[in-house]
Design an enzyme around this catalytic site. Structure first.
Site, PDB file in Angstrom:
ATOM      1  N   GLU A 154       0.825  -1.214   0.000  1.00 49.86           N
ATOM      2  CA  GLU A 154       0.000   0.000   0.000  1.00 49.86           C
ATOM      3  C   GLU A 154       0.855   1.258   0.000  1.00 49.86           C
ATOM      4  O   GLU A 154       1.148   1.810   1.069  1.00 49.86           O
ATOM      5  CB  GLU A 154      -0.912   0.024   1.231  1.00 49.86           C
ATOM      6  CG  GLU A 154      -2.015  -0.995   1.212  1.00 49.86           C
ATOM      7  CD  GLU A 154      -2.970  -0.858   2.396  1.00 49.86           C
ATOM      8  OE1 GLU A 154      -2.713  -0.038   3.308  1.00 49.86           O
ATOM      9  OE2 GLU A 154      -3.977  -1.585   2.412  1.00 49.86           O
ATOM     10  N   GLU A 165      -5.977  -7.491  -0.230  1.00 48.97           N
ATOM     11  CA  GLU A 165      -6.233  -7.340   1.210  1.00 48.97           C
ATOM     12  C   GLU A 165      -7.579  -6.656   1.414  1.00 48.97           C
ATOM     13  O   GLU A 165      -7.896  -5.677   0.748  1.00 48.97           O
ATOM     14  CB  GLU A 165      -5.119  -6.483   1.828  1.00 48.97           C
ATOM     15  CG  GLU A 165      -5.215  -6.363   3.338  1.00 48.97           C
ATOM     16  CD  GLU A 165      -4.152  -5.431   3.906  1.00 48.97           C
ATOM     17  OE1 GLU A 165      -2.939  -5.695   3.729  1.00 48.97           O
ATOM     18  OE2 GLU A 165      -4.541  -4.421   4.524  1.00 48.97           O
TER      19      GLU A 165
END
Ligand code: IDC
Length: 340
Positions: free
Chosen positions: A177, A264
């Site tokens: 991320e 995720e």
């Protein structure tokens, strides 16, 4: 000949036959799974076809899995029985191994790199033995821009892709991320360095690329994608935080041709520890099922936070029963199982 000899002879003949069948069919003997009917033995090498991930027969294939928590902090869940429990009881086909790069004991910030790599390798071995897919997640988070630890990333992926070039069940996730100031241009240029390193060893590897703003800004990737095939772009959601607006973005980007993967997600809010929103989580997963987009749930650990699927009081590292699961654990367990 007695019974035992008979059986040994039969096993030998069967092995010879199976090996010969593989050689003569021209198939690369990539992974020896322990039973014939595993996710990998059925679906084989994956590739990206348009916006879809497809299996070796060219049919749409959805990876469904659990992500570990940071393996530096919760190494006990990287064990064969845990993965087998997930495969057989939870009915998932994929494990994501989260290797934090920067946090306390992160791979690039003081963690013991040899030990962490040994843990990753154990994880790959167990997944391989069980015929499961496994994602090597270079878990960029506090470092924000993946270029901060690019040199380490290049070395890590060079080593792993050399090791796993014949493991078609291994997928590479090159930056979990990116966030705050890390713009798509910067991630894109990181990808242009890391992807060729992996592909030099493992030309057909499926590679997952994170997107800006904690892997939410897939529209920026859609506007200027990387020029490689077999890529999936990561979209992450936490159901109590990310709702219709992010699902709309997903629909728009897929319509534009972007292959997306939810490497995720959480049923709670983005802190990983708020209340769960199962209604939103259901809307998300139903949409992903409709689009045949894969997903991995955060996280396999017993940390005292709502996103951990095991309750803190439970120290079992596999074979969990219902009372060992947190609220999110029970919910996702049921969701995974409802597919079969
Ligand atoms: C969280 C963990 C938490 C840990 C923290 C470290 O749940 O226990 O202390 O990371 O910074 C993400 C990240 C993921 C986060 C998770 C929840 O990829 O690492 O895990 N989250 O905050 N993106 C959105 C949420």
């Amino acid at each position: 000949m007695n019974h035992q000899k008979h059986r040994a002879l039969f096993a030998l003949l069967l092995t010879v036959f199976l090996l010969a069948a593989n050689v003569f069919s021209g198939a690369k003997l990539k992974v020896l799974a322990d039973t014939p009917d595993t996710p990998f033995s059925i679906h084989g090498a994956l590739k990206v076809d348009g916006t879809n991930l497809v299996d070796s027969r060219g049919e749409k294939f959805q990876l469904r899995g659990m992500s570990t928590h940071g393996i530096a902090w919760f190494p006990q869940y990287v064990n064969r029985e845990a993965f087998q429990t997930l495969r057989d009881d939870w009915q998932v086909n994929c494990i994501r191994l989260a290797l934090y790069t920067e946090e306390y004991n992160g791979y690039c910030t003081g963690g013991n790199q040899d030990e962490l790599k040994a843990l990753v390798k154990k994880g790959v071995d167990y997944a391989t033995e069980l015929g499961m897919y496994v994602i090597l997640d270079w878990h960029v988070l506090n470092d924000r821009d993946p270029n901060v630890h690019k040199e380490d990333a290049l070395k890590f992926f060079q080593e792993m892709s050399a090791l796993y070039k014949d493991h078609a069940n291994v997928l590479y996730e090159i930056c979990n991320e990116p966030n705050s100031y890390a713009a798509w241009d910067s991630i894109r240029s990181y990808g242009k360095e890391v992807i060729p390193v992996i592909r030099a060893n493992d030309p057909d590897a499926v590679i997952i690329v994170g997107t800006p703003t904690w892997s939410q800004d897939i529209h920026q990737a859609a506007a200027n994608p990387l020029e490689y095939d077999n890529l999936l772009y990561a979209l992450h959601f936490y159901a109590a935080t990310h709702t219709d607006w992010l699902r709309d973005r997903l629909k728009t980007c897929v319509a534009q041709g972007l292959p997306v993967f939810v490497s995720e997600f959480g049923t709670c809010d983005a802190s990983g520890n708020g209340g769960n929103n199962f209604d939103q989580a259901r809307q998300w997963l139903q949409l992903l099922d409709e689009y045949s987009i894969g997903y991995c749930c955060w996280n396999l650990a017993n940390k005292a936070e709502s996103s951990s699927v095991i309750v803190p009081e439970c120290s079992k590292t596999y074979g969990w029963s219902q009372e060992d699961l947190s609220e999110s654990g029970k919910w996702i367990f049921e969701y995974f199982r409802s597919h079969n």
